[in-house]
Each structure stands twice: as C-alpha cells, then as structure tokens.
Motif scaffolding. Structure first.
Motif, mmCIF file in Angstrom:
data_model
loop_
_atom_site.group_PDB
_atom_site.id
_atom_site.type_symbol
_atom_site.label_atom_id
_atom_site.label_comp_id
_atom_site.label_asym_id
_atom_site.label_seq_id
_atom_site.Cartn_x
_atom_site.Cartn_y
_atom_site.Cartn_z
ATOM 1 N N LYS A 143 38.050 -3.067 147.740
ATOM 2 C CA LYS A 143 39.416 -3.534 147.935
ATOM 3 C C LYS A 143 39.808 -4.562 146.882
ATOM 4 O O LYS A 143 40.951 -4.584 146.414
ATOM 5 C CB LYS A 143 39.583 -4.126 149.337
ATOM 6 N N SER A 144 38.882 -5.422 146.515
ATOM 7 C CA SER A 144 39.188 -6.457 145.529
ATOM 8 C C SER A 144 39.458 -5.852 144.155
ATOM 9 O O SER A 144 40.349 -6.311 143.430
ATOM 10 C CB SER A 144 38.043 -7.473 145.459
ATOM 11 N N TYR A 145 38.698 -4.814 143.796
ATOM 12 C CA TYR A 145 38.983 -4.116 142.529
ATOM 13 C C TYR A 145 40.389 -3.525 142.551
ATOM 14 O O TYR A 145 41.138 -3.609 141.566
ATOM 15 C CB TYR A 145 37.962 -3.002 142.291
ATOM 16 N N ALA A 146 40.761 -2.922 143.681
ATOM 17 C CA ALA A 146 42.087 -2.313 143.796
ATOM 18 C C ALA A 146 43.179 -3.367 143.697
ATOM 19 O O ALA A 146 44.208 -3.163 143.036
ATOM 20 C CB ALA A 146 42.200 -1.545 145.110
ATOM 21 N N GLY A 147 42.967 -4.499 144.372
ATOM 22 C CA GLY A 147 43.956 -5.572 144.311
ATOM 23 C C GLY A 147 44.092 -6.130 142.910
ATOM 24 O O GLY A 147 45.210 -6.368 142.426
ATOM 25 N N PHE A 148 42.961 -6.321 142.232
ATOM 26 C CA PHE A 148 42.998 -6.821 140.855
ATOM 27 C C PHE A 148 43.745 -5.843 139.947
ATOM 28 O O PHE A 148 44.556 -6.250 139.106
ATOM 29 C CB PHE A 148 41.572 -7.046 140.356
ATOM 30 N N ALA A 149 43.486 -4.554 140.150
ATOM 31 C CA ALA A 149 44.184 -3.535 139.351
ATOM 32 C C ALA A 149 45.683 -3.579 139.604
ATOM 33 O O ALA A 149 46.486 -3.363 138.682
ATOM 34 C CB ALA A 149 43.640 -2.149 139.677
ATOM 35 N N VAL A 174 35.228 5.487 154.546
ATOM 36 C CA VAL A 174 36.503 5.618 155.265
ATOM 37 C C VAL A 174 37.284 4.308 155.223
ATOM 38 O O VAL A 174 38.458 4.269 154.805
ATOM 39 C CB VAL A 174 36.260 6.047 156.728
ATOM 40 N N PHE A 175 36.649 3.229 155.648
ATOM 41 C CA PHE A 175 37.321 1.931 155.676
ATOM 42 C C PHE A 175 37.720 1.527 154.260
ATOM 43 O O PHE A 175 38.826 1.031 154.015
ATOM 44 C CB PHE A 175 36.376 0.883 156.273
ATOM 45 N N GLY A 176 36.819 1.753 153.301
ATOM 46 C CA GLY A 176 37.078 1.365 151.922
ATOM 47 C C GLY A 176 38.199 2.155 151.286
ATOM 48 O O GLY A 176 39.044 1.607 150.583
ATOM 49 N N LEU A 177 38.232 3.470 151.517
ATOM 50 C CA LEU A 177 39.270 4.310 150.917
ATOM 51 C C LEU A 177 40.657 3.867 151.353
ATOM 52 O O LEU A 177 41.550 3.636 150.521
ATOM 53 C CB LEU A 177 39.048 5.774 151.299
ATOM 54 N N PHE A 178 40.856 3.730 152.668
ATOM 55 C CA PHE A 178 42.166 3.320 153.154
ATOM 56 C C PHE A 178 42.444 1.850 152.829
ATOM 57 O O PHE A 178 43.594 1.455 152.611
ATOM 58 C CB PHE A 178 42.276 3.585 154.657
ATOM 59 N N GLY A 179 41.372 1.043 152.789
ATOM 60 C CA GLY A 179 41.530 -0.348 152.385
ATOM 61 C C GLY A 179 41.992 -0.472 150.946
ATOM 62 O O GLY A 179 42.827 -1.318 150.609
ATOM 63 N N PRO A 217 36.855 9.755 166.415
ATOM 64 C CA PRO A 217 38.048 8.953 166.732
ATOM 65 C C PRO A 217 38.012 7.539 166.168
ATOM 66 O O PRO A 217 39.041 7.033 165.718
ATOM 67 C CB PRO A 217 38.040 8.937 168.268
ATOM 68 N N CYS A 218 36.852 6.899 166.187
ATOM 69 C CA CYS A 218 36.810 5.519 165.709
ATOM 70 C C CYS A 218 37.079 5.437 164.215
ATOM 71 O O CYS A 218 37.520 4.408 163.714
ATOM 72 C CB CYS A 218 35.478 4.863 166.044
ATOM 73 N N MET A 219 36.818 6.516 163.468
ATOM 74 C CA MET A 219 37.124 6.515 162.047
ATOM 75 C C MET A 219 38.629 6.403 161.820
ATOM 76 O O MET A 219 39.084 5.779 160.855
ATOM 77 C CB MET A 219 36.579 7.769 161.360
ATOM 78 N N GLY A 220 39.419 7.002 162.712
ATOM 79 C CA GLY A 220 40.871 6.868 162.608
ATOM 80 C C GLY A 220 41.305 5.426 162.803
ATOM 81 O O GLY A 220 42.172 4.918 162.077
ATOM 82 N N HIS A 221 40.697 4.739 163.776
ATOM 83 C CA HIS A 221 40.995 3.326 163.995
ATOM 84 C C HIS A 221 40.611 2.507 162.774
ATOM 85 O O HIS A 221 41.335 1.590 162.369
ATOM 86 C CB HIS A 221 40.249 2.811 165.232
ATOM 87 N N MET A 222 39.464 2.820 162.180
ATOM 88 C CA MET A 222 39.030 2.077 161.002
ATOM 89 C C MET A 222 39.955 2.309 159.820
ATOM 90 O O MET A 222 40.203 1.402 159.021
ATOM 91 C CB MET A 222 37.593 2.448 160.643
ATOM 92 N N ALA A 223 40.478 3.523 159.700
ATOM 93 C CA ALA A 223 41.415 3.817 158.612
ATOM 94 C C ALA A 223 42.665 2.945 158.740
ATOM 95 O O ALA A 223 43.133 2.356 157.755
ATOM 96 C CB ALA A 223 41.781 5.294 158.622
ATOM 97 N N LEU A 224 43.207 2.850 159.958
ATOM 98 C CA LEU A 224 44.392 2.025 160.178
ATOM 99 C C LEU A 224 44.088 0.551 159.929
ATOM 100 O O LEU A 224 44.883 -0.165 159.302
ATOM 101 C CB LEU A 224 44.909 2.217 161.613
#
Length: 266
Positions: free
Chosen positions: A197-203, A74-79, A144-151
């Motif tokens: 997240k770092s792979y996404a940023g590099f891309a 969850v955190f990684g996907l939205f991150g 509910p906490c997954m929603g907070h982690m997504a944000l």
C-alpha cells in the motif's frame, strides 16, 4: 543527511521494530516539524520510507513462515487500489484537512494502544472465534471473509493514501478477526500489506509533489538499521509499558498537529 534527519530516521525505525507498525506516525511529523519538509511532500516521502522498511521486515517474516500469502494478496490488492486513489485525492486536498485527519488517526492509534486488548485468542490451525462472533469460513481466495477483507482493504487504503499512514494498527486486528490467523502471522502479513500500500501511495504522489530524494534515501537507510535495533529492544521491555508510553507521545504530537493546522488555517 544532517543530525536531525538521522535522529528522526532512528526513531521511526525503532518504533517499527518495537510495534511492527507506526512508522508513518513518527516519520511524517518528523519530516514536517524537524526537517521543515512541505506537508504533501512529507506525506509522500513518509510513504516511500515505510514502503522500503516494511518490505524488508515482511521478507524476514515470510522467511520465518509468518506471512499468509493468500490473505496478503487479497487485502493488499484492494488496499493498493484504495491507496492510489487516496493519494490522488490527497494531492488536491487542502493541507489543513490532511493534517487534521492525520491527527485524528494518531488519536485513534493512541486509544487503541491504551485500550485493553480484546482480540480473540487464536491457535494455529484453529478456525474458531470467540463466542458471539460470526463464524465465516476463511479458506481459499473466494471465501466470504475475503470479501470483507477486500472492502476493509479499500477503506484503509484510501486513508493511507490521503494522510500517509500505513494502517498497520487497523490491519492487524482486522486480519485476526476476519481471517482468524495467529497474531504473529497477522503482524507479518500486515507488514507485507503495508509495504504494498505504501508503494502505491508513494506512486500516487510522485510527479505531483516535490520529493527530496537524497533526504528520503538517507532517512530510509537509518530507519532500516534502527528497525533491527527496535526488534531487539522489544524483548527487553514490557509491551504494556511501551504501548502506554508511545500512546502518551502520540496524544501530545496529535494535539500539536491539530493546533498548528488550526492556527495555520486562520
């Protein structure tokens, strides 16, 4: 790869091994000021270097059962979404602004390391939090906490993409407070998130800024090897002493970056 690149890679790896985060905070200034890499390229290459190193560290933690896969997903996907967007923003953001924000992130990291830890103590399997904290249920992908982690993932992700920091020093406390998992699991889960997240940023930067692939590959190889040495060193020194020393170093480097960016903008 020259001597300075080897030293910079070793320093980055040792910091990652000692603290489980902070690699980009060393790699980006090293690429900028020791190896004379152009700022946007340094940010992009730093993301690539940390992505590979954090992947190896995360796999090691996963084998030892220290990665919460659902939280990382969850955190990684939205991150990842936030990081890619931040990287695209970073491509067109003036360098002076990127470096100023990067320096402020370093100040924040130094402040957090110098500040006494006040994270809630969490035992494995204990879903309670300290008195006064919200007791959100945190089992399952739709709690509910997954929603907070997504944000939180989106916010930290945008910062990662914009200035090239993995955000581990922000992710770990968020995981402990929001998902209430043990610290050791939070560190392992953070590494998995930082890698994604770092792979996404590099891309997001690839194709938009020049990349010195040879330098990045050599830097990464040294960083990976040195990260294992850093892990071993972590058991020989007081964590409080290490954090205070690293915090002072961050304050000096952040001040130098701010001064350079202000002078360069004039």
């Amino acid at each position: 790869m020259d001597f300075l690149a080897g030293v910079a890679g070793a320093a980055t790896g040792i910091v990652l091994g000692l603290f489980g985060s902070g690699g980009s905070i060393i790699a980006t200034p090293a690429l900028l000021y020791l190896l004379d890499v152009e700022p946007k390229s340094a940010i992009a290459m730093s993301l690539g270097i940390v992505a590979v190193t954090a992947t190896i560290a995360a796999l090691d933690n996963w084998r030892r059962g220290n990665v919460d896969v659902s939280v990382a997903a969850v955190f990684g996907l939205f991150g990842v979404l936030g990081t890619y967007a931040g990287a695209r923003i970073g491509v067109v953001t003036p360098v002076a602004i990127q470096l100023a924000v990067f320096a402020l992130v370093m100040y924040a990291a130094a402040w957090r390391m110098l500040k006494p830890a006040r994270l809630p103590a969490v035992a494995s399997g204990d879903l309670s939090v300290s008195a006064g904290a919200a007791a959100l249920p945190c089992s399952g992908l739709f709690s509910p906490c997954m929603g907070h982690m997504a944000l939180h993932g989106i916010g930290v992700g945008v910062l990662t993409g914009l200035v090239g920091v993995g955000g581990g020093f922000l992710i770990v406390p968020a995981l402990v407070l929001l998902s209430r998992i043990p610290m050791k699991t939070a560190v392992g889960t953070s590494l998995a998130i930082v890698a994604a997240k770092s792979y996404a940023g590099f891309a997001g930067y690839t194709g938009a800024v020049p990349i010195n692939w040879g330098l990045m590959a050599g830097f990464t190889a040294v960083t990976v090897v040195a990260s294992f040495a850093g892990t071993r060193l972590a058991h020989r020194f007081s964590q409080d002493m290490l954090k205070r020393t690293f915090s002072v170093f961050l304050l000096f480097v952040a001040t130098y970056i701010l001064l350079k960016s202000v002078i360069g903008a004039q």
